[in-house]
Motif scaffolding. Structure first.
Motif, short mmCIF file in Angstrom:
data_model
loop_
_atom_site.label_atom_id
_atom_site.label_comp_id
_atom_site.label_asym_id
_atom_site.label_seq_id
_atom_site.Cartn_x
_atom_site.Cartn_y
_atom_site.Cartn_z
N LYS A 13 54.01 5.39 4.88
CA LYS A 13 52.98 5.02 5.84
C LYS A 13 53.34 3.70 6.50
CE LYS A 13 49.08 2.85 7.23
NZ LYS A 13 48.73 1.41 7.29
N SER A 56 50.00 -0.40 12.21
CA SER A 56 50.03 -0.86 13.60
C SER A 56 50.79 -2.16 13.77
CB SER A 56 48.59 -1.06 14.11
OG SER A 56 47.86 0.14 14.06
N SER A 63 52.26 7.42 10.73
CA SER A 63 52.44 6.26 11.58
C SER A 63 51.17 5.94 12.35
CB SER A 63 53.60 6.50 12.56
OG SER A 63 53.76 5.40 13.42
N SER A 64 50.60 4.77 12.08
CA SER A 64 49.51 4.24 12.90
C SER A 64 50.11 3.66 14.18
CB SER A 64 48.77 3.13 12.14
OG SER A 64 48.32 3.57 10.89
N SER A 119 48.87 3.87 17.69
CA SER A 119 48.73 4.37 19.06
C SER A 119 47.87 3.43 19.92
CB SER A 119 48.14 5.79 19.06
OG SER A 119 46.87 5.81 18.43
N GLN A 179 50.18 6.70 22.04
CA GLN A 179 50.78 7.72 21.16
C GLN A 179 52.10 8.22 21.74
OE1 GLN A 179 49.67 8.60 18.16
NE2 GLN A 179 51.27 10.12 17.82
N ASN A 206 49.56 11.16 12.58
CA ASN A 206 48.64 10.09 12.90
C ASN A 206 47.25 10.69 13.06
OD1 ASN A 206 47.62 7.57 13.57
ND2 ASN A 206 48.45 7.53 15.65
N ASN A 262 44.59 4.83 8.18
CA ASN A 262 45.77 5.65 7.88
C ASN A 262 46.31 5.42 6.47
OD1 ASN A 262 45.68 7.01 10.24
ND2 ASN A 262 47.67 6.37 11.00
#
Length: 368
Positions: free
Chosen positions: A12, A15, A51-52, A54, A81, A132, A147
């Motif tokens: 994981k 951001s 993956s965070s 966006s 995204q 995501n 996430n």
């Protein structure tokens, strides 16, 4: 720790790693992560990436929006995204796939199984799943929330051996290291209890939605499914070198030696109860005897609306949550049965149709 035992892992990335400067995506910290993923794949270890980023990646495209309303954040997520996926694609020399999820996709058993099948199929064809939350359409009601917890749900759905959560500090400390110079890193945790949660603190990143609390929550979900979980410093390339060398660079949460069965783990940690049934206090004796069959004789009240096959919460009148379970009856039918003055009717009906819930589809929440 033995990396050679990994067959499948979930990593994981938050951001702050994706867009650390608030000016769109940056590969500054992602290169080390991408190299780690490629090294794992080269050793035959399957990888799923959560993956965070966006919203953080797309925020620079809306510089005049001083007030980030929900529609603006959704627009940022839509634009970001695409930028985020393009950034990941540039770092890999193999195919990737995008999966955007909401809580609805996970709490519904049929859709959850579909998510599992998609992940497995992508991995079978050597495609890296990048997952995501779908922030472009999600509402508070449909939101997983962070996430970290999403990565634990994905790790369970993917039947992963390990979950690696990248943080902006080295792991879990006995106190917040940003506030206390004498904070000590805890390298190994075998049991997640109230004391462990008390050590976690709030978010340390300006662009992230989670903090150490959500990471410990995720570790709890994952370890109960038999998944070793690591919280590591994603900003430091040496963290990934140590992992590849079989060393623990942060905090390792040991997997539960007696993990929950997949469908019961889903019911406990992913599925949302659509209604409640209130039971007599002496129903706890059945739980003690491992006979979790609920009949109309045990019922006090039915709350909410639910259909056959929905997850329901079983609790006592005093509010104690006993179990989550798959209901064999709709709320409409249960209300009809419980309101019958002729109790023989209910008994005769259930003799023909079976109990309200049956033990194979019951996840106990609290020992009575």
């Amino acid at each position: 720790m033995n990396k050679l035992e990994w067959k499948r892992i979930v990593i994981k990335v938050g951001s702050a790693l994706i867009a650390p400067h608030g000016k769109g995506c940056s590969s500054q910290y992602l290169i080390s992560i991408a190299q780690f993923i490629m090294s794992c794949r080269a050793q035959g270890i399957e990888v799923v990436l959560v993956s965070s980023g966006s919203v953080a990646a797309g925020s620079h495209l809306f510089p005049d929006e001083l007030q980030q309303t929900i529609p603006i954040k959704k627009a940022m997520a839509a634009a970001g995204q695409a930028e985020m996926m393009a950034t990941w694609d540039k770092l890999f020399d193999f195919s990737t796939a995008q999966m955007l999820l909401t809580r609805c996709d996970l709490r519904d058993r049929e859709r959850y199984v579909s998510v599992r099948e998609t992940i497995f199929t992508l991995l079978e064809h050597d495609v890296l799943p990048i997952i995501n939350e779908n922030d472009t359409i999600v509402t508070d009601k449909l939101k997983v929330g962070d996430n970290d917890n999403l990565s634990a749900i994905v790790a369970a759905a993917a039947d992963a051996d390990a979950l690696i959560i990248c943080s902006d500090i080295n792991g879990l400390y006995n106190k917040n290291p940003n506030k206390h110079d004498d904070a000590v890193l805890i390298p190994n945790i075998s049991e997640i209890n109230a004391d462990i949660f008390a050590m976690a603190d709030g978010a340390t990143s300006a662009v992230g939605t989670g903090g150490m609390i959500t990471k410990v929550e995720a570790a709890q979900k994952a370890t109960l499914h038999g998944i070793d979980t690591y919280i590591i410093n994603g900003f430091t390339g040496s963290s990934f070198t140590k992992l590849l060398n079989g060393e623990n660079p942060g905090t390792h949460f040991s997997s539960d030696p007696s993990p929950m069965k997949e469908h019961l783990h889903w019911m406990t940690h992913t599925s949302t109860a659509q209604g409640e049934v209130i039971v007599e206090d002496d129903f706890t004796a059945k739980l003690d005897a491992h006979s979790e069959q609920l009949t109309s004789d045990d019922l006090v009240e039915v709350k909410g609306e639910f259909a056959v096959g929905d997850t329901i919460l079983v609790r006592r009148n005093d509010g104690t949550k006993l179990a989550k379970a798959k209901s064999n009856y709709s709320s409409c039918l249960l209300n009809f049965i419980t309101n019958q003055e002729d109790k023989n009717f209910a008994s005769d009906f259930q003799e023909q149709t079976g109990p309200i819930i049956s033990d194979k589809n019951v996840a106990l929440l609290e020992a009575p």
